[in-house]
Design a protein around this motif. Structure first.
Motif, short mmCIF file in Angstrom:
data_model
loop_
_atom_site.label_atom_id
_atom_site.label_comp_id
_atom_site.label_asym_id
_atom_site.label_seq_id
_atom_site.Cartn_x
_atom_site.Cartn_y
_atom_site.Cartn_z
N GLU A 63 82.28 78.41 32.48
CA GLU A 63 83.21 78.05 31.41
C GLU A 63 84.44 77.34 31.96
N ASP A 122 84.09 73.81 31.85
CA ASP A 122 83.67 73.39 30.51
C ASP A 122 82.20 73.61 30.24
N THR A 162 79.01 76.77 29.76
CA THR A 162 78.81 77.93 28.89
C THR A 162 78.59 79.24 29.67
N TYR A 163 78.45 79.14 30.99
CA TYR A 163 78.14 80.32 31.80
C TYR A 163 79.38 81.19 31.95
N LYS A 164 79.24 82.45 31.58
CA LYS A 164 80.35 83.41 31.70
C LYS A 164 80.28 84.06 33.08
#
Length: 88
Positions: free
Chosen positions: A68, A71, A73-75
Motif C-alpha cells: 500500500e 500505492d 493493495t498488499y497490506k
C-alpha cells in the motif's frame, strides 16, 4: 516464480530496505558528516540496485504484492520489521 515465493522475497526485500535505513540513521547519529554522506551514498546505491533488479521486476510479475505504501493493495504486517536494528 510462484506467488508464495514472490511474497517471501518481497517481505525479505522490505526488511533489507528497513535495515539499510536503520544503518543510515546509525551512521548519521554516530559519525562525522563526511562519513555519513559517504555511507548514505553507498547505501543508496545498494537500495537502488535492489529496487531496479529485484523489487520492480517482482511487482511487475506479481502486482498484487505491491505494498500500500507504494500505492498497491498488499497490506504489510508491521511486525515483519521487529525487532528493529536501530531506533531513530
Amino acid at each position: 516464480m510462484n506467488n508464495e515465493v514472490a511474497e517471501k522475497i518481497s517481505i525479505l526485500m522490505m526488511q533489507i530496505n528497513a535495515q539499510l535505513n536503520d544503518s543510515i540513521a546509525l551512521v548519521r547519529d554516530n559519525c562525522t558528516q563526511e562519513e555519513f554522506d559517504s555511507y548514505r551514498r553507498g547505501a543508496a546505491k545498494v537500495m537502488a540496485e535492489i529496487l531496479l533488479k529485484i523489487v520492480n521486476p517482482l511487482y511487475s510479475e506479481h502486482p498484487e504484492l505491491m505494498p500500500e505504501a507504494l500505492d498497491g493493495t498488499y497490506k504489510v504486517n508491521p511486525k515483519i520489521f521487529e525487532p528493529r536494528f536501530y531506533e531513530w
